[in-house]
Design a protein around this motif. Structure first.
Motif, mmCIF file in Angstrom:
data_model
loop_
_atom_site.group_PDB
_atom_site.id
_atom_site.type_symbol
_atom_site.label_atom_id
_atom_site.label_comp_id
_atom_site.label_asym_id
_atom_site.label_seq_id
_atom_site.Cartn_x
_atom_site.Cartn_y
_atom_site.Cartn_z
ATOM 1 N N ASP A 1 -4.333 -5.005 -17.048
ATOM 2 C CA ASP A 1 -3.417 -4.282 -17.932
ATOM 3 C C ASP A 1 -3.076 -2.905 -17.364
ATOM 4 O OD1 ASP A 1 -1.791 -3.750 -20.092
ATOM 5 O OD2 ASP A 1 -3.427 -2.927 -21.292
ATOM 6 N N LEU A 2 -2.672 -2.877 -16.099
ATOM 7 C CA LEU A 2 -2.275 -1.643 -15.443
ATOM 8 C C LEU A 2 -0.826 -1.746 -15.001
ATOM 9 C CD1 LEU A 2 -5.344 -1.012 -13.084
ATOM 10 C CD2 LEU A 2 -4.712 0.386 -15.050
ATOM 11 N N ARG A 3 -0.142 -0.633 -15.037
ATOM 12 C CA ARG A 3 1.171 -0.550 -14.408
ATOM 13 C C ARG A 3 0.972 0.030 -13.017
ATOM 14 N NH1 ARG A 3 1.732 1.572 -19.137
ATOM 15 N NH2 ARG A 3 2.070 3.690 -18.387
ATOM 16 N N TRP A 4 1.760 -0.434 -12.061
ATOM 17 C CA TRP A 4 1.593 -0.035 -10.668
ATOM 18 C C TRP A 4 2.896 0.571 -10.160
ATOM 19 C CZ3 TRP A 4 -3.226 -0.765 -8.500
ATOM 20 C CH2 TRP A 4 -4.096 -1.628 -9.195
ATOM 21 N N GLN A 5 2.762 1.641 -9.414
ATOM 22 C CA GLN A 5 3.929 2.304 -8.833
ATOM 23 C C GLN A 5 3.572 2.855 -7.453
ATOM 24 O OE1 GLN A 5 5.469 6.151 -10.461
ATOM 25 N NE2 GLN A 5 7.379 5.021 -10.736
ATOM 26 N N VAL A 6 4.523 2.757 -6.544
ATOM 27 C CA VAL A 6 4.402 3.384 -5.224
ATOM 28 C C VAL A 6 5.487 4.449 -5.139
ATOM 29 C CG1 VAL A 6 4.575 3.063 -2.727
ATOM 30 C CG2 VAL A 6 3.473 1.312 -4.145
ATOM 31 N N THR A 7 5.075 5.675 -4.826
ATOM 32 C CA THR A 7 6.022 6.795 -4.765
ATOM 33 C C THR A 7 6.043 7.380 -3.354
ATOM 34 O OG1 THR A 7 5.614 7.357 -7.081
ATOM 35 C CG2 THR A 7 6.640 9.046 -5.709
ATOM 36 N N LEU A 8 7.234 7.442 -2.768
ATOM 37 C CA LEU A 8 7.397 8.068 -1.452
ATOM 38 C C LEU A 8 7.908 9.483 -1.631
ATOM 39 C CD1 LEU A 8 9.127 5.408 0.824
ATOM 40 C CD2 LEU A 8 6.748 5.579 0.120
ATOM 41 N N ALA A 9 7.222 10.448 -1.032
ATOM 42 C CA ALA A 9 7.694 11.824 -1.042
ATOM 43 C C ALA A 9 8.820 11.975 -0.029
ATOM 44 C CB ALA A 9 6.552 12.776 -0.700
ATOM 45 N N GLU A 10 9.700 12.905 -0.292
ATOM 46 C CA GLU A 10 10.764 13.204 0.661
ATOM 47 C C GLU A 10 10.146 13.768 1.937
ATOM 48 O OE1 GLU A 10 12.931 15.927 -1.735
ATOM 49 O OE2 GLU A 10 14.223 14.382 -2.592
ATOM 50 N N GLY A 11 10.620 13.295 3.076
ATOM 51 C CA GLY A 11 10.139 13.826 4.348
ATOM 52 C C GLY A 11 9.010 13.054 4.985
ATOM 53 N N VAL A 12 8.517 11.980 4.345
ATOM 54 C CA VAL A 12 7.496 11.161 4.997
ATOM 55 C C VAL A 12 8.145 10.366 6.125
ATOM 56 C CG1 VAL A 12 6.058 10.972 2.944
ATOM 57 C CG2 VAL A 12 7.806 9.244 3.390
ATOM 58 N N THR A 13 7.354 10.022 7.123
ATOM 59 C CA THR A 13 7.870 9.210 8.222
ATOM 60 C C THR A 13 7.637 7.738 7.938
ATOM 61 O OG1 THR A 13 5.805 9.222 9.492
ATOM 62 C CG2 THR A 13 7.334 11.072 9.834
ATOM 63 N N SER A 14 8.362 6.893 8.639
ATOM 64 C CA SER A 14 8.219 5.457 8.426
ATOM 65 C C SER A 14 6.828 4.978 8.822
ATOM 66 C CB SER A 14 9.294 4.703 9.219
ATOM 67 O OG SER A 14 10.584 4.991 8.707
ATOM 68 N N TRP A 15 6.257 5.556 9.863
ATOM 69 C CA TRP A 15 4.898 5.185 10.258
ATOM 70 C C TRP A 15 3.913 5.538 9.151
ATOM 71 C CZ3 TRP A 15 0.199 7.496 10.674
ATOM 72 C CH2 TRP A 15 -0.791 6.800 11.354
ATOM 73 N N GLN A 16 4.066 6.703 8.550
ATOM 74 C CA GLN A 16 3.177 7.098 7.459
ATOM 75 C C GLN A 16 3.271 6.121 6.289
ATOM 76 O OE1 GLN A 16 4.732 11.150 7.052
ATOM 77 N NE2 GLN A 16 2.690 11.972 7.557
ATOM 78 N N VAL A 17 4.480 5.675 5.982
ATOM 79 C CA VAL A 17 4.673 4.743 4.876
ATOM 80 C C VAL A 17 3.964 3.425 5.162
ATOM 81 C CG1 VAL A 17 6.350 3.437 3.531
ATOM 82 C CG2 VAL A 17 6.851 5.792 4.181
ATOM 83 N N VAL A 18 4.197 2.860 6.349
ATOM 84 C CA VAL A 18 3.588 1.578 6.695
ATOM 85 C C VAL A 18 2.067 1.700 6.742
ATOM 86 C CG1 VAL A 18 3.335 -0.138 8.527
ATOM 87 C CG2 VAL A 18 5.611 0.711 7.911
ATOM 88 N N ASP A 19 1.573 2.748 7.365
ATOM 89 C CA ASP A 19 0.121 2.943 7.449
ATOM 90 C C ASP A 19 -0.495 3.046 6.055
ATOM 91 O OD1 ASP A 19 -2.344 3.628 9.072
ATOM 92 O OD2 ASP A 19 -2.181 5.464 7.879
ATOM 93 N N SER A 20 0.188 3.741 5.149
ATOM 94 C CA SER A 20 -0.326 3.902 3.788
ATOM 95 C C SER A 20 -0.273 2.592 3.020
ATOM 96 C CB SER A 20 0.467 4.984 3.051
ATOM 97 O OG SER A 20 0.322 6.245 3.680
ATOM 98 N N LEU A 21 0.817 1.844 3.164
ATOM 99 C CA LEU A 21 0.933 0.579 2.444
ATOM 100 C C LEU A 21 -0.130 -0.423 2.893
ATOM 101 C CD1 LEU A 21 4.789 -0.013 2.184
ATOM 102 C CD2 LEU A 21 3.238 0.963 0.485
#
Length: 392
Positions: A163-183
């Motif tokens: 019973d949780l809601r889930w969200q992924v939030t990207l900050a402005e200025g993150v790099t694509s590598w940072q996004v993939v590594d975090s995911l």
């Protein structure tokens, strides 16, 4: 005699009908009228819960005046078997009919707990929050960085309970590598990621996801949104820009994004770089040099060295002419808009002003005076990072 009995029976029947009509009218009023709840509550409907269990919970929590009327109304409306599990914010004074609509409509829960995975420039954090129904504000329950921390017990228990809601939030200025590594570190997502999306192709924003969602599908959603943003803004771009492709505009937007976090400054920052390009001046912006060093894989974590400012790389705008070959981050909508519609100015320089913003200048003399003021502030604070555009 029989006539008297029949007459009395008819009279009694009529009285009963009137009484029944009155009861029905009262029941409808109870079901549709304002409820007794004096402050909002968060109603949790367990998976597999029965209407009887939910109605008794509502009565116990003071949300309905009579659990039986709630059940009868649900049966009469045909929604008795339509309960959806989840957590629902029941507002003050909600009627039984409104509450029934809440718990049978389905969709995302409207209260309870949520997990927000915030992917920022410096680090990525998972934050567990819970809504306080009285204030309608979320309170932080637990927070941790998946790259360095073990999940706290509160988070483990919440995931197990569901019973949780889930969200992924990207900050402005993150790099694509940072996004993939975090995911890849997100334990609530599934699937492999083949490669890193092109820099600048992911839209910073909040994305609602389901537990077990595909990482690749989420990245595709981010790319689709960034494409739509650029297409939308490209149609109304200024007519005298020194770049003529969407890719070049995205490069400029990423530089603007990395140079200032103040929304009102972005068009001015963009105007500085546009003016320098129009005059054949080098951009001389530190974030591009940093990207040439890190390749977008993390944060430099220190100031730039003079040797690095002189070193020839495709991203060193102190050395190369024009724009670097690719964006240096994923810019938000406001930075893209600034790159496509920069302010009209004669500024060629800017430097930090000590307030979080920048001081702009049209001449080198003005810029040097602004730099001197910033150096004095810097000395007081013990800092050593100038930022902005250098003179030449």
């Amino acid at each position: 005699m029989w006539r008297s009995v029949a007459s009395n029976a008819l009279t009694l029947f009529i009285v009963l009908l009137i009484a029944l009509a009155g009861v029905l009218a009262w029941g409808r009023q109870e079901f549709n009228g304002p409820g007794p709840l004096v402050q909002p509550i968060c109603l949790k409907v367990e998976r597999g819960a029965s209407l009887g269990e939910v109605s008794r919970t509502l009565e116990t929590q003071g949300a309905v005046s009579d659990a039986r009327i709630f059940r009868i109304g649900a049966d009469y409306s045909g929604k008795a078997k339509g309960l959806k599990f989840g957590s629902y914010l029941v507002p003050e004074g909600a009627s039984m009919a409104q509450i029934l609509d809440l718990v049978t409509a389905g969709g995302a829960s409207t209260c309870g707990r949520e997990v927000n995975y915030r992917i920022g420039v410096a680090k990525a954090e998972i934050i567990l929050r819970e809504l306080d129904p009285e204030t309608n504000r979320y309170a932080e329950v637990a927070k941790f960085a998946p790259a360095t921390d073990a999940p706290p017990q509160e988070y483990v228990d919440a995931v197990a309970e569901g019973d949780l809601r889930w969200q992924v939030t990207l900050a402005e200025g993150v790099t694509s590598w940072q996004v993939v590594d975090s995911l890849k570190r997100a334990d609530f997502l599934e699937g492999n990621v083949e490669g890193v999306p092109p820099e600048g192709s992911l839209a910073p924003d909040g994305y609602e996801v389901d537990k077990g969602a595909s990482r690749a599908a989420l990245l595709a959603q981010m790319q689709d949104k960034q494409t739509r943003i650029m297409d939308d803004l490209w149609a109304s771009r200024a007519g005298d820009l020194p770049y003529d492709t969407k890719e070049q505009a995205m490069i400029m937007a990423s530089i603007v994004e990395k140079e200032t976090g103040i929304a009102d400054e972005r068009p001015l920052v963009a105007s500085v770089f546009v003016n320098r390009l129009n005059k054949g001046m080098r951009l001389q912006t530190d974030p591009t040099v940093i990207y040439g060093i890190t390749k977008g894989e993390g944060v430099l974590g220190r100031g730039l060295r003079q040797s690095e400012l002189r070193r020839a790389t495709p991203y060193n705008t102190y050395v190369i002419e024009g724009l670097p070959p690719t964006p240096i981050a994923n810019p938000g909508r406001l930075s893209i808009e600034a790159a496509l519609n920069p302010a009209q100015s004669d500024y060629l320089f800017f430097v930090a002003d000590g307030s979080g913003g920048h001081a702009f200048a049209a001449t080198l003399e003005e810029h040097n005076a602004n730099v001197a003021r910033w150096r004095a502030i810097e000395a007081e604070r013990g800092q050593a990072d100038e930022g902005g555009v250098q003179g030449q």
